[in-house]
Each structure stands twice: as structure tokens, then as C-alpha cells.
Design a protein around this motif. Structure first.
Motif, short mmCIF file in Angstrom:
data_model
loop_
_atom_site.label_atom_id
_atom_site.label_comp_id
_atom_site.label_asym_id
_atom_site.label_seq_id
_atom_site.Cartn_x
_atom_site.Cartn_y
_atom_site.Cartn_z
N ASN A 155 39.95 16.08 -17.36
CA ASN A 155 41.39 16.00 -17.03
C ASN A 155 41.83 14.62 -16.57
N LEU A 174 40.98 27.22 -23.07
CA LEU A 174 40.71 28.00 -21.87
C LEU A 174 42.00 28.69 -21.41
N ARG A 200 42.60 32.64 -21.17
CA ARG A 200 43.11 33.25 -19.94
C ARG A 200 44.33 34.12 -20.24
N HIS A 208 47.82 20.72 -20.73
CA HIS A 208 46.85 21.50 -19.94
C HIS A 208 47.11 21.19 -18.47
N GLY A 261 43.60 27.58 -13.17
CA GLY A 261 42.61 26.54 -12.84
C GLY A 261 42.57 26.30 -11.34
N ILE A 304 39.53 27.03 -8.55
CA ILE A 304 39.04 26.00 -7.61
C ILE A 304 39.09 26.55 -6.19
N SER A 348 35.84 23.46 -9.83
CA SER A 348 36.62 23.73 -11.02
C SER A 348 35.85 24.69 -11.95
N SER A 349 36.59 25.41 -12.77
CA SER A 349 35.96 26.34 -13.72
C SER A 349 34.93 25.59 -14.56
C1 LMR Z 1 41.03 24.45 -15.24
O1 LMR Z 1 42.01 24.74 -15.93
O2 LMR Z 1 40.23 25.31 -14.83
C2 LMR Z 1 40.80 23.02 -14.82
O3 LMR Z 1 41.47 22.15 -15.69
C3 LMR Z 1 41.21 22.81 -13.41
C4 LMR Z 1 40.89 21.42 -12.91
O4 LMR Z 1 41.80 20.79 -12.33
O5 LMR Z 1 39.73 20.94 -13.09
#
Ligand code: LMR
Ligand code: NAD
Length: 325
Positions: free
Chosen positions: A132, A159, A163, A188, A227, A231, A237-238
Motif C-alpha cells: 500500500n 481482497l 470480502r 484500494h 482492512g 488490523i 494487517s491482513s
Molecule cells: C487490507 O485491506 O487488509 C490492507 O490493505 C490494510 C492495510 O492498511 O494494510
């Protein structure tokens, strides 16, 4: 005749997503159960030893399809002859970091990696950016790779797509396999727009099967902020679900699909300014993503698509101002 192995380069290989991803690639889930692979693990010098440990574990699995592993901190080595590049390693936002600092730090990673891809990768290179801010990192890498066709640079919204499938399936009490034509639009980020006006369940439009309040006040924010919720719950993070989505994205890109979501360079479709790497409803045919055309966009969706695209434009302007592209 034995097939030549496909070289898959994974950056951030010693990280959490890397650990969830590498074993699945080596087992044949990225490209197909009959496709041999070699893995190239790129890390920063401090994490090379940890990546070497993962490489030892990969060896210990004796995967029939894994024909070689290299570990390096040199992008020119990692991307040399690469057919697939999964750009996972990125600089996370730390406390007190401004958005400009974050973009600057990631520009320092994705610019040189884009150039190394440009100079060293195989002609058929396909790039998926996971790290990211994924869409804008993909744009930075792409802009440093002028000799690679622009559409080979993509960012991950699969992702978010998965979801959205899962949230809707739970709401309607149907298997995820009954849901067709799900779409994530835009960035994203929390501005993304998961669209139920084109999704179908048992041949019916999904938006007509749920009440508007749930769609607007529960479904969209739950998917868009998932996301952050992960966290909050995990303290990290996922990782496995992100790795799973990366596998889905590349598998479908290479092997074809009739409808999914991926962030790809815009050709101006649906009013998304050309060149932005934005999520669209896409099909993959003959190894190429195509934006699904001809969808009617109502006022509710238009407003939300415009908002997320505006954020992508702002990110593009910011990296331009920082001289990163
Ligand atoms: C997610 O969507 O799980 C990740 O992009 C969250 C993140 O900020 O790492
Ligand atoms: P992590 O911190 O566990 O691992 C990141 C790894 O990248 C570290 O091992 C680090 O040493 C490495 N790295 C940093 N700079 C590098 C460079 N220049 N070259 C090579 N490696 C480098 O993080 P993670 O949980 O694996 O997540 C990685 C990224 O994926 C994060 O940016 C995260 O926000 C993002 N992410 C994206 C999605 C998505 O849907 N697009 C989902 C989840 C996570």
C-alpha cells in the motif's frame, strides 16, 4: 518435453503476506497444478536472513513444481527474467507520518523496482502490486518502466472483491458461488465502492435483494473498512487473505475469467481518467484484462465512483508534485 519454469518474483518475501503466499505459489496454486515455477525472493538487506529461512522451509516441502529458489536484496537480480512480479514489500505508515512522507517513502521503493523490471524482466512480465498504497505504488512502478506495456502493471482489489462476496453471501444466506458479477470500483482504500447494482444472485440484481439502508450503511462501509477492522483485531494487517487474493488475481489473469475486480490502467472507461490505476469490473481473455463495458451507472453509484476516483487523482497529483513520476 519438460516445461520451462515460470519465474515468480516476490518482494517483501520475509513479511507476513510473503509467508502466506510463497508456499501456495510453490504448490502450484498461482499458475496451475502443472506449471513449474522458480521463486525469487527480494528483501531489504536486514531481512535477507529471514527470507533465507523461508527458502529453507520451501526446500523442506519438496514441492514437485518448485524448480529453484533465489534470495537477494538486489532488484536487478530478483527481476532478471521474471514472468510474474508480486510487489508486496512496502513502507507502512508509521506514527506521525504524513501522506506525503508515505508516498515519498514508497516512491523510493516502487520507482527503482519499476526500473529494475523495465531493465531485466521477461517480455511477458505481469506485475501485481499489493503493498500500500497499492494503486499509486503500481502507477509509480509503471511510470519507471516505459518499455513494458502499461497494462502489465496492476494493483490488488481482489481482497476487497472477496470480502464483498463474503459479506453479501452471509447476509443472503447463500453460498459465495451463487454470487456473480461483483465489482469493486476505484482505490484500494476506504473510498472504494463495492457495487451491488450489477452483482447478481440467482439471476436477480443483488441490490434488489437487500434493503437500501443495509447496502449503504452496513455493506459498503464494512467492505471498505475491513482492512482497518482486521488490523484492529489482529494487531497486524491482513496476511493470509491478502495472499489468497493475490493468488486469485494472478491465476485469473493468466488462466482467464468472465468477471472479477482488478485495478488496471484506465482507458477512460466509465469516466475514470486515462492512466489512473483504478479498480473496474474486468474479464481476462488470452492473458489480458479487459474492462467490462456497457454497464449502466445510476446516480448513487456515480457519486461513489467519482469520490474514489477523485482520491486516486489526488494521489497521482501528489506523487507528480513530489517528482516521483
Ligand atoms: C487490507 O485491506 O487488509 C490492507 O490493505 C490494510 C492495510 O492498511 O494494510
Ligand atoms: P510486513 O511488514 O509483514 O512485510 C513487509 C516486508 O517488506 C518486510 O519483510 C520488509 O522487510 C519488506 N520490504 C520493505 N521494503 C522493501 C523493499 N524495498 N524491497 C523488498 N522488500 C521490502 O507487511 P505485510 O503484512 O506482508 O504487508 C505488506 C504490504 O501489503 C503492506 O503495505 C500492506 O499494507 C499491504 N497490504 C495490501 C493489501 C491489499 O489488499 N492490496 C492487503 C493487505 C496488506
Amino acid at each position: 518435453m519438460a516445461q520451462t519454469p515460470v519465474k515468480v518474483t516476490v518482494t517483501g518475501a520475509a513479511g507476513q503476506i510473503g509467508y502466506a503466499l510463497l508456499f501456495r505459489i510453490a504448490s502450484g496454486q498461482l499458475l496451475g497444478a502443472d506449471v513449474p515455477v522458480t521463486l525469487s525472493l527480494l528483501e531489504i538487506p536486514q531481512a535477507v536472513k529471514a527470507a533465507e529461512g523461508t527458502a529453507m522451509e520451501l526446500d523442506d516441502c519438496a514441492f514437485p513444481l518448485l524448480s529453484g529458489i533465489e534470495v537477494t536484496d538486489d532488484p536487478n537480480v530478483a527481476f532478471n527474467g521474471a514472468n510474474v512480479a508480486l510487489l508486496v514489500g512496502a513502507r507502512p505508515r508509521s506514527k506521525g507520518m504524513e501522506r506525503g512522507d508515505l508516498l515519498q517513502a514508497n516512491g523510493g521503493i516502487f520507482g527503482p523496482q519499476g526500473k529494475a523490471i523495465n531493465d531485466n524482466a521477461a517480455d511477458d512480465i505481469r506485475v501485481l502490486v499489493v503493498g500500500n498504497p497499492a494503486n499509486t505504488n503500481a502507477l509509480i512502478a509503471q511510470q519507471h518502466a516505459p518499455d513494458v506495456p502499461a497494462e502489465r502493471f496492476t494493483a490488488m482489489t481482489r481482497l476487497d472483491h472477496n470480502r464483498a462476496l463474503s459479506q453479501l453471501a452471509a447476509k443472503l444466506q447463500v453460498p459465495v458461488t451463487e454470487i456473480k458479477k461483483m465489482t469493486i470500483w476505484g482505490n484500494h482504500s476506504a473510498t472504494q465502492y463495492p457495487d451491488l447494482f450489477h452483482a447478481e444472485v440467482g439471476g436477480k440484481i443483488a441490490a434488489e435483494l437487500v434493503d437500501e439502508t443495509w447496502l449503504r450503511d452496513t455493506f459498503i462501509p464494512t467492505v471498505a473498512k475491513r482492512g482497518a477492522a482486521i488490523i484492529e483485531a489482529r494487531g497486524a494487517s491482513s496476511a493470509a487473505s491478502a495472499a489468497n487474493a493475490a493468488i486469485d488475481h494472478v491465476f485469473d489473469w493468466v488462466n482467464g475469467t468472465a468477471w472479477t475486480s482488478a485495478a488496471i490502467p484506465s482507458d477512460g472507461s466509465y469516466g475514470v481518467p486515462e492512466g489512473l490505476i483504478s479498480s473496474f469490473p474486468v474479464a481476462s481473455r488470452d492473458g489480458k484484462w479487459e474492462i467490462i463495458q456497457g454497464l449502466e451507472i445510476d446516480a448513487f453509484s456515480r457519486e461513489r465512483i467519482d469520490a474514489t476516483v477523485r482520491e486516486l487523482e489526488e494521489e497521482r497529483s501528489a506523487v507528480r508534485e513530489l517528482g516521483l513520476i
